[in-house]
Motif scaffolding. Sequence first.
Motif, PDB file in Angstrom:
ATOM      1  N   VAL A  50       2.555  12.915   5.874  1.00  0.00           N
ATOM      2  CA  VAL A  50       2.043  13.650   4.751  1.00  0.00           C
ATOM      3  C   VAL A  50       1.042  14.098   3.804  1.00  0.00           C
ATOM      4  O   VAL A  50       1.164  12.639   3.275  1.00  0.00           O
ATOM      5  CB  VAL A  50       2.632  14.115   4.646  1.00  0.00           C
ATOM      6  N   GLU A  51       0.810  14.635   3.622  1.00  0.00           N
ATOM      7  CA  GLU A  51      -0.414  14.893   2.059  1.00  0.00           C
ATOM      8  C   GLU A  51      -0.011  14.472   1.017  1.00  0.00           C
ATOM      9  O   GLU A  51       1.174  14.551   0.716  1.00  0.00           O
ATOM     10  CB  GLU A  51      -0.959  16.291   2.718  1.00  0.00           C
ATOM     11  N   GLY A  91       0.817  -1.466   0.545  1.00  0.00           N
ATOM     12  CA  GLY A  91      -0.210   0.485   0.170  1.00  0.00           C
ATOM     13  C   GLY A  91       1.398   0.925   0.340  1.00  0.00           C
ATOM     14  O   GLY A  91       0.257   1.601  -0.339  1.00  0.00           O
ATOM     15  N   THR A  92       2.518   0.854   0.257  1.00  0.00           N
ATOM     16  CA  THR A  92       2.756   2.501   0.040  1.00  0.00           C
ATOM     17  C   THR A  92       3.423   2.609  -1.549  1.00  0.00           C
ATOM     18  O   THR A  92       4.380   1.734  -2.180  1.00  0.00           O
ATOM     19  CB  THR A  92       3.589   2.352   0.830  1.00  0.00           C
ATOM     20  N   GLU A  93       2.471   3.802  -1.973  1.00  0.00           N
ATOM     21  CA  GLU A  93       3.282   4.039  -3.643  1.00  0.00           C
ATOM     22  C   GLU A  93       5.035   4.448  -2.379  1.00  0.00           C
ATOM     23  O   GLU A  93       5.004   5.531  -1.995  1.00  0.00           O
ATOM     24  CB  GLU A  93       2.303   5.451  -3.288  1.00  0.00           C
ATOM     25  N   PRO A  94       5.930   5.124  -3.608  1.00  0.00           N
ATOM     26  CA  PRO A  94       7.545   4.964  -3.423  1.00  0.00           C
ATOM     27  C   PRO A  94       7.241   6.513  -3.249  1.00  0.00           C
ATOM     28  O   PRO A  94       8.419   7.174  -4.006  1.00  0.00           O
ATOM     29  CB  PRO A  94       8.258   4.897  -4.829  1.00  0.00           C
ATOM     30  N   HIS A  95       6.359   7.481  -3.022  1.00  0.00           N
ATOM     31  CA  HIS A  95       6.849   8.691  -2.678  1.00  0.00           C
ATOM     32  C   HIS A  95       6.716   8.985  -1.091  1.00  0.00           C
ATOM     33  O   HIS A  95       5.783   9.249  -0.084  1.00  0.00           O
ATOM     34  CB  HIS A  95       5.716   9.739  -2.811  1.00  0.00           C
ATOM     35  N   VAL A 114       6.342  10.138   4.711  1.00  0.00           N
ATOM     36  CA  VAL A 114       5.620   9.444   3.897  1.00  0.00           C
ATOM     37  C   VAL A 114       4.181   9.561   3.210  1.00  0.00           C
ATOM     38  O   VAL A 114       3.611  10.514   4.350  1.00  0.00           O
ATOM     39  CB  VAL A 114       5.420   7.711   4.707  1.00  0.00           C
ATOM     40  N   GLU A 115       3.712   9.944   1.756  1.00  0.00           N
ATOM     41  CA  GLU A 115       2.289  10.458   1.158  1.00  0.00           C
ATOM     42  C   GLU A 115       1.897   9.434   2.043  1.00  0.00           C
ATOM     43  O   GLU A 115       1.940   8.520   1.321  1.00  0.00           O
ATOM     44  CB  GLU A 115       3.191  11.330  -0.035  1.00  0.00           C
TER      45      GLU A 115
END
Lengths: 143, 433
Positions: free
Chosen positions: B411-412, B351-355, B373-374
């Motif tokens: 973070v957003e 579920g984590t996007e690489p941002h 982490v976004e």
Amino acid sequence: MKATQLSVFLENKQGRLADVTRVLAENDINIRALFIADTSDFGILRMIVDKPRKAIDILKENQFTVSETDVVAVELLDKPGSLAKILSVLNDNSLNIEYLYCFLDTERNAAVDIMRIEDASRAIDILQGAGVKLLGGDDLHEL
Amino acid sequence: MIWNKEIETMPREQLEVLQLEGLRSTVKRVYENVPMYKKRFDEAGLGPDSIKTLDDLQKFPFTLKTDLRDNYPFGIFAVPMKDIVRLHASSGTTGKSTVVGYTKNDIDIWAELMARTLSAAGATSDDVVHNAYGYGLFTGGLGVHYGAERVGASVIPVSGGNTKRQITIMQDFGSTILACTPSYALYLAEVAKEMGVKNSELKLKAGVFGAEPWSNSMRKDIEERLGILAIDIYGLSEIIGPGVAYECPEKDGLHIGEDHFIVEVIDPDTGKRLPPGEKGELVFTTITKEATPVIRYRTRDISAINFERCACGRTTARMDRVTGRTDDMLIIRGVNVFPSQIESVLMKIEGTEPHYQLIVDRTGKLDILEVQVEVNERFFSDRVRQLEDFERKVKGEIESVLNISVDVKLVEPKTIQRSEGKAKRVIDRRNLN
Ligand SMILES: [Zn+2]
């Protein structure tokens, strides 16, 4: 009889709540109820709005992270112990309330209690059986 | 597909004969034509005759990026300007850039190396190469361009930027091979999704991605999102540009163009050569380049070398995917931290996007590493506890990999700087003090 609540992720940074309300106001969306659950570094804004579908699209367009949740909305009678009665009915049926918040519905001239319950459908059946007045999407949102 | 079967599958003994020949002539040429090398070799008691075997290279001094900068602009050129047909420069993050030149023959070799690279990713004359590497002084754009033309593919010199238009071009021109940085590939996938363009509406089948370190989990993400084969490519302008090394579909290391370069891995602290399989700093010596040859150039890139024959049939040495750089490595409370380590952890947690972004700060004497982490729709919840659990999980896994404590902050979306080139992963506020 479920109602739709929108949740928006907010960083604890000045002006973010104002940004959400401004975006909604600019698009003619009315916030009926609003509640913020926050920690030291982020907050979750929970809202009941008159046009939930449109609000979701608009918030996403403005790059907010939004989710929608089914909640149970009940109208509270203006007399002592009415909330206590509802809570005891839920408790007797082992229905756990994750969070709740109240607001005054000026249009209906009544107090409304919004509850997040894991098994919302069962809670609705039980509350209806106990003679509690539930509010559905038609009552809270403009359809 | 193997572009140059003769060279790429040549028995190693034969390859080493070629290398020795090339090394000898290169050492002779730089000694005679580049004052910096003559001075250095003389000081070390070395000369053109010091190369008897390939192992003799170890006696020679290293070339550093600062050496190239100190000889700005043309001090390291080994041929007169009339023989130079092209100039490129790498952007200097500090001070002057480094300038490299190419003769007609150098350009020819470069195109050959990039043809090998693109063929390994499956490119043929039937393909449409969408080249989103920047064109200009940076070697990425023109490197891919010449290689794609050598293969006979149709090149779209789209360069970087204007991402929505790029998606439209991909759709309308039927791009089959994508060339760009891995972070831009993810950005393209994100924009395509926002535009409602499905993979089935694109003809992409493979991508060649390089110019920044990335992880295997990032590869999986790109492959899933774009529905393509993602190939890692490696190069740097000081050596020739992209085309120095490239993966084959085995994805088990990057094949080095060993008929043009000699590779070594050294311990960055002692400068001693390390045996195959051991991680250290990559060092390259060019053995055919005419305009700007380099002897034992220290890349600052961390990798390891494998000389075993590959399952694909190629006999050229393979380098591991670059896991970081000796110079953008962070040292936090005495521990070496590579952004790629943190990236791998984040990608593994579903579920984590690489941002993400790493913020390093110092309060008092203590260094603090904050991992931002976004938040995205896949793991966002209306429940505070669920988000806190997510934060704790990320924190726990990063700490177990790094062995130092970190702060994790959600973070957003889109608050972390999106670049259309290299992703800005680290903000080190300690330098400002
Ligand atoms: Zn191979």
